[in-house]
Motif scaffolding. Structure first.
Motif, mmCIF file in Angstrom:
data_model
loop_
_atom_site.group_PDB
_atom_site.id
_atom_site.type_symbol
_atom_site.label_atom_id
_atom_site.label_comp_id
_atom_site.label_asym_id
_atom_site.label_seq_id
_atom_site.Cartn_x
_atom_site.Cartn_y
_atom_site.Cartn_z
ATOM 1 N N THR A 90 20.110 64.234 116.281
ATOM 2 C CA THR A 90 19.302 64.439 115.071
ATOM 3 C C THR A 90 19.028 65.925 114.889
ATOM 4 O OG1 THR A 90 18.219 62.297 115.339
ATOM 5 C CG2 THR A 90 17.128 63.904 113.921
ATOM 6 N N ARG A 91 19.355 66.443 113.729
ATOM 7 C CA ARG A 91 19.068 67.838 113.392
ATOM 8 C C ARG A 91 17.890 67.880 112.424
ATOM 9 N NH1 ARG A 91 20.162 71.793 109.676
ATOM 10 N NH2 ARG A 91 21.096 70.269 108.278
ATOM 11 N N SER A 92 16.886 68.648 112.755
ATOM 12 C CA SER A 92 15.667 68.711 111.947
ATOM 13 C C SER A 92 15.504 70.105 111.368
ATOM 14 C CB SER A 92 14.433 68.357 112.792
ATOM 15 O OG SER A 92 14.572 67.072 113.380
ATOM 16 N N GLU A 93 14.752 70.192 110.314
ATOM 17 C CA GLU A 93 14.409 71.474 109.721
ATOM 18 C C GLU A 93 13.054 71.372 109.039
ATOM 19 O OE1 GLU A 93 17.598 72.218 106.985
ATOM 20 O OE2 GLU A 93 16.565 71.221 105.328
ATOM 21 N N GLU A 94 12.416 72.510 108.924
ATOM 22 C CA GLU A 94 11.115 72.565 108.263
ATOM 23 C C GLU A 94 11.306 72.781 106.772
ATOM 24 O OE1 GLU A 94 8.454 74.494 111.861
ATOM 25 O OE2 GLU A 94 9.251 75.799 110.312
ATOM 26 N N GLN A 95 10.402 72.255 105.992
ATOM 27 C CA GLN A 95 10.407 72.434 104.548
ATOM 28 C C GLN A 95 9.049 72.955 104.108
ATOM 29 O OE1 GLN A 95 11.427 68.662 102.800
ATOM 30 N NE2 GLN A 95 13.612 68.853 103.296
ATOM 31 N N LEU A 96 9.081 73.814 103.102
ATOM 32 C CA LEU A 96 7.835 74.337 102.548
ATOM 33 C C LEU A 96 7.252 73.339 101.554
ATOM 34 C CD1 LEU A 96 8.452 78.133 101.796
ATOM 35 C CD2 LEU A 96 7.044 77.130 103.572
ATOM 36 N N HIS A 97 5.979 73.084 101.663
ATOM 37 C CA HIS A 97 5.250 72.269 100.691
ATOM 38 C C HIS A 97 4.230 73.176 100.010
ATOM 39 C CE1 HIS A 97 6.945 68.429 101.990
ATOM 40 N NE2 HIS A 97 6.790 68.845 103.244
ATOM 41 N N ILE A 98 4.478 73.456 98.747
ATOM 42 C CA ILE A 98 3.640 74.374 97.990
ATOM 43 C C ILE A 98 2.615 73.573 97.193
ATOM 44 C CG2 ILE A 98 3.591 76.276 96.360
ATOM 45 C CD1 ILE A 98 5.120 76.836 98.912
ATOM 46 N N GLY A 99 1.362 73.860 97.370
ATOM 47 C CA GLY A 99 0.295 73.204 96.622
ATOM 48 C C GLY A 99 -0.516 74.224 95.839
ATOM 49 N N LYS A 100 -1.553 73.746 95.191
ATOM 50 C CA LYS A 100 -2.424 74.620 94.415
ATOM 51 C C LYS A 100 -3.869 74.328 94.776
ATOM 52 C CE LYS A 100 -0.808 73.291 90.422
ATOM 53 N NZ LYS A 100 -0.596 73.202 88.958
ATOM 54 N N GLU A 101 -4.674 75.341 94.739
ATOM 55 C CA GLU A 101 -6.104 75.192 94.942
ATOM 56 C C GLU A 101 -6.836 76.013 93.896
ATOM 57 O OE1 GLU A 101 -7.430 76.683 98.654
ATOM 58 O OE2 GLU A 101 -6.786 78.746 98.303
ATOM 59 N N SER A 102 -8.033 75.570 93.557
ATOM 60 C CA SER A 102 -8.851 76.275 92.580
ATOM 61 C C SER A 102 -9.920 77.076 93.309
ATOM 62 C CB SER A 102 -9.511 75.269 91.620
ATOM 63 O OG SER A 102 -10.338 75.950 90.690
ATOM 64 N N ARG A 103 -10.049 78.337 92.945
ATOM 65 C CA ARG A 103 -11.063 79.194 93.551
ATOM 66 C C ARG A 103 -11.723 80.023 92.465
ATOM 67 N NH1 ARG A 103 -9.264 84.521 94.600
ATOM 68 N NH2 ARG A 103 -7.083 84.867 94.039
ATOM 69 N N GLU A 104 -12.952 80.423 92.724
ATOM 70 C CA GLU A 104 -13.720 81.193 91.753
ATOM 71 C C GLU A 104 -13.219 82.632 91.723
ATOM 72 O OE1 GLU A 104 -18.255 82.834 91.466
ATOM 73 O OE2 GLU A 104 -17.995 80.674 91.822
ATOM 74 N N THR A 105 -12.924 83.139 90.520
ATOM 75 C CA THR A 105 -12.453 84.509 90.364
ATOM 76 C C THR A 105 -13.465 85.399 89.661
ATOM 77 O OG1 THR A 105 -11.340 83.917 88.277
ATOM 78 C CG2 THR A 105 -10.051 83.777 90.308
ATOM 79 N N GLY A 106 -14.518 84.840 89.068
ATOM 80 C CA GLY A 106 -15.514 85.653 88.379
ATOM 81 C C GLY A 106 -16.454 84.789 87.569
ATOM 82 N N ARG A 107 -17.500 85.405 87.045
ATOM 83 C CA ARG A 107 -18.464 84.695 86.201
ATOM 84 C C ARG A 107 -18.747 85.515 84.949
ATOM 85 N NH1 ARG A 107 -23.084 82.006 90.187
ATOM 86 N NH2 ARG A 107 -21.615 81.016 91.643
ATOM 87 N N VAL A 108 -19.019 84.813 83.849
ATOM 88 C CA VAL A 108 -19.347 85.453 82.581
ATOM 89 C C VAL A 108 -20.775 85.074 82.214
ATOM 90 C CG1 VAL A 108 -18.767 85.655 80.146
ATOM 91 C CG2 VAL A 108 -16.941 85.412 81.838
ATOM 92 N N ARG A 109 -21.602 86.076 81.995
ATOM 93 C CA ARG A 109 -22.990 85.847 81.584
ATOM 94 C C ARG A 109 -23.185 86.379 80.166
ATOM 95 N NH1 ARG A 109 -23.611 87.391 87.023
ATOM 96 N NH2 ARG A 109 -24.675 85.832 88.320
#
Length: 275
Positions: free
Chosen positions: A145-164
């Motif tokens: 058996t030959r194995s290899e790694e694969q990239l799993h790309i996801g997304k996350e939401s993070r706060e970048t700033g606030r508007v007052r």
């Protein structure tokens, strides 16, 4: 020292051309100094062959041992039994093959054993050898058996700033010209001709006239002049994500194979049909 030797057993040997040669199989120590002098590298058909590589001028970085020899040279090294001790003749042959001439090899004692026996990974080596013997019994097919790694790309939401939105009051001086009027007295005199007025008696008399003027009066009122609306919107963009993945490769040594076939197997392509 034992810790250092065990760490060597976990390393992979990389050639001067940057190609991975194989995993360290055994470590051989110098009888005089007790320092690691040789390692064997698993090459050949599914790592069944072990080839001697000198540690002189080698550099270790993490789990890699970089040696000043390329892959083809190491694979062509003299075939020496790895289950026993290196004799002086065997070690001299290896040094001559690699173009090295250490001064501490007494050639006049050609038949005397010089290098200690091999040090292997306990349990791990025995189990591996047993598996290989079982696979090579009378089987016509070999599965791996030959194995290899694969990239799993996801997304996350993070706060970048606030508007007052903040409303405040500022005062401004306003200057404006306003036209105003006022009343003034104008006296006009007109002579009376004789005979125009008769029977006038002399006496006192008093009359009054009221004068008026306009004045500027400042008043203020509040009225809405503008509506401000703020909302959020999603803006799409692309970002390049990089990562490292590992894959297992197959290297097959078989007499009569061409270089192109070996290269094709190194790329992980399908194996050729059984001959």
């Amino acid at each position: 020292m034992q810790t250092e030797i065990r760490n060597l057993l976990d390393c992979h040997v990389v050639g001067a051309d940057g190609q991975s040669i194989g995993k360290v199989g055994q470590v051989y120590l110098n009888d005089g100094t007790g320092e690691p002098e040789w390692v064997t590298v698993r090459t050949g058909f599914f790592g069944m062959k072990q080839t001697f590589v000198p540690l002189m001028n080698a550099r270790r970085s993490g789990e890699e041992i970089r040696v000043p020899f390329d892959k083809e040279m190491i694979r062509g090294a003299p075939n020496i039994d790895v289950d026993g001790r290196l004799s002086l003749n065997e070690e001299a042959d290896l040094y001559r093959y690699y173009g090295m001439q250490p001064a501490d090899i007494p050639r006049q004692r050609g038949g005397e054993t010089r290098t200690r026996g091999p040090i292997t990974g306990e349990g791990q080596r025995a189990g591996l050898a047993g598996d290989m013997r079982g696979d090579l019994a009378d089987d016509r097919d070999i599965d791996i058996t030959r194995s290899e790694e694969q990239l799993h790309i996801g997304k996350e939401s993070r706060e970048t700033g606030r508007v007052r939105l903040h409303k405040y009051v500022e005062t401004e001086n306003v200057t404006q010209k306003v036209p105003l009027s006022h009343e003034e007295v104008v006296i006009e005199r007109e002579p009376i001709r004789d005979g125009e007025m008769a029977g006038v008696e002399i006496g006192e008399d008093e009359r009054q006239m009221i004068l008026h003027e306009e004045r500027a009066v400042v008043g203020k009122e509040t009225k809405p002049v503008e509506r401000i609306h703020i909302h959020k919107q999603d803006v799409q963009h692309e970002e390049t994500v990089e990562g490292q993945v590992r894959r297992e490769r197959l290297e097959i040594d078989e007499e009569g194979m061409t270089r192109d076939e070996n290269a094709r197997f190194d790329r992980g392509e399908d194996l050729p049909p059984e001959r």
